[in-house]
Design an enzyme around this catalytic site. Structure first.
Site, PDB file in Angstrom:
ATOM      1  N   ARG A  19       0.817  -1.218   0.000  1.00 55.03           N
ATOM      2  CA  ARG A  19       0.000   0.000   0.000  1.00 55.03           C
ATOM      3  C   ARG A  19       0.849   1.266   0.000  1.00 55.03           C
ATOM      4  NH1 ARG A  19      -2.128  -3.916   3.161  1.00 55.03           N
ATOM      5  NH2 ARG A  19      -4.316  -4.467   2.815  1.00 55.03           N
ATOM      6  N   ASP A  62       0.147 -10.143   8.683  1.00 51.98           N
ATOM      7  CA  ASP A  62       0.069  -9.275   7.507  1.00 51.98           C
ATOM      8  C   ASP A  62       1.013  -8.110   7.759  1.00 51.98           C
ATOM      9  OD1 ASP A  62      -0.636  -8.047   5.158  1.00 51.98           O
ATOM     10  OD2 ASP A  62      -2.598  -7.341   5.857  1.00 51.98           O
ATOM     11  N   HIS A  92       4.622 -12.890  -5.279  1.00 52.65           N
ATOM     12  CA  HIS A  92       3.575 -13.044  -4.263  1.00 52.65           C
ATOM     13  C   HIS A  92       3.150 -14.507  -4.118  1.00 52.65           C
ATOM     14  CE1 HIS A  92       0.088 -11.872  -1.822  1.00 52.65           C
ATOM     15  NE2 HIS A  92       0.564 -10.632  -1.811  1.00 52.65           N
ATOM     16  N   GLU A 108       7.234 -12.004   0.948  1.00 53.41           N
ATOM     17  CA  GLU A 108       7.356 -10.974  -0.081  1.00 53.41           C
ATOM     18  C   GLU A 108       8.640 -10.185   0.149  1.00 53.41           C
ATOM     19  OE1 GLU A 108       3.607  -8.738  -0.428  1.00 53.41           O
ATOM     20  OE2 GLU A 108       2.717 -10.371   0.728  1.00 53.41           O
TER      21      GLU A 108
END
Length: 328
Positions: free
Chosen positions: A75, A241, A173, A297
């Site tokens: 993001r 996350d 990913h 990632e």
């Protein structure tokens, strides 16, 4: 060593192909030129990563399984990049924020060229992303390579160059599960700090020590112990996350099941771990549930604000990211 490919469909006036890399030890890797996607990693016939039911499913809706995601993975707060006195605005596609490059690189058909010799089977994939696409500046040339050797190492290389000042933070990913569920796997990771996030999933208070928290994987620990903890950060995101800041010791991460082991090395400063918190056996990913797989990632961690200096590329500056996955 050998390579081959099959055409399975067409999209955007281009052939969609599944490329297979095989080594002499019986390991096989399947790559899609749609999104430069790592589709399957087969060890003794058993798949080590999460995959959709068929190659055709990958282009039906965005799913991020194995894709090469960008121009920016993760993001960007308010979709804004401040450079000098200018603020560049990216499209808002995640509430008030920008995520995963908009209509990203994982949603495009890449050109590809397979090759092999006595020691390596590889596929090189290239994509041209034009100036202004998704409101990113710069004509960008991308190169991704998957290369398999006889020691069951899968090498992943990303290279890029732009003709204008731009921002760039591409990532693979893939969700790993080593033939089991990620919740049941053991993880060791060389990270002393992680980044706590806010409700939008963006860092908001700098680094925090992993010591004494659910995020401490410096010694081998079952992933499920973290996912099922009462940690407020785990509860906020319904699982892992979060970016972990690597301390430079190798390997970056070591994931193990009852039968297999994955060793991760990278030149990236951080690994973002995501445990598939949102999967619930619905839609195109109806074969996958919550905590079935976990990502590593390899990227620069997301920034708190609009200073994106760490992921800013100067005109004609070469970007190079390497990730090595060794399967045992």
């Amino acid at each position: 060593m050998k390579t081959n490919f099959v055409k399975y469909e067409r999209k955007d006036n281009k052939d969609l192909c599944e490329i297979t890399l095989e080594n002499d030890a019986g390991m096989a890797v399947k790559v899609l030129n749609y999104g430069a996607t790592l589709e399957k990693v087969l060890l003794d016939g058993e798949n080590m990563i999460l995959s959709l039911n068929s190659p055709e499913d990958y282009s039906k809706e965005r799913n991020f399984l194995g894709g090469t995601v960008g121009r920016i993975a993760g993001r960007v707060r308010a979709g804004q990049w401040k450079h000098g006195n200018e603020i560049h605005q990216l499209p808002l596609n995640d509430g008030d924020n920008h995520i995963h490059g908009g209509i990203g690189t994982d949603m495009h058909v890449w050109d590809f060229r397979p090759s092999c010799d006595s020691e390596h089977a590889r596929v090189d994939l290239t994509l041209f992303d034009p100036d202004g696409n998704n409101d990113y500046p710069g004509n960008l040339k991308l190169h991704a390579r998957y290369e398999l050797d006889n020691e069951n190492n899968l090498h992943y290389l990303l290279e890029a160059v732009s003709d204008k000042l731009t921002i760039f933070n591409l990532v693979n990913h893939t969700y790993f599960n080593l033939g089991e569920r990620a919740e049941d796997l053991n993880l060791q990771m060389n990270a002393d700090y992680y980044l706590p996030v806010d409700e939008a999933g963006l860092p908001d208070r700098g680094m925090a020590e992993v010591a004494g928290t659910a995020f401490d994987f410096r010694k081998t620990k079952r992933i499920g112990d973290a996912l099922n903890s009462d940690d407020s950060q785990i509860k906020l995101r319904n699982g892992l996350d979060h970016p972990f800041i690597l301390n430079g010791n190798n390997p970056a991460a070591l994931l193990s099941s009852n039968k297999h082991r994955l060793i991760v090395k990278t030149n990236a400063p951080a690994l973002v771990l995501y445990a598939g918190n949102h999967f619930n056996h619905t839609g195109i990913v109806n074969n996958i549930g919550q905590y079935d797989g976990i990502t590593f990632e390899a990227q620069c961690p997301p920034a708190e604000g609009n200073d994106l200096g760490q992921i800013t590329l100067l005109p004609f500056e070469k970007f190079k990211r390497t990730v090595d996955w060794k399967f045992e």
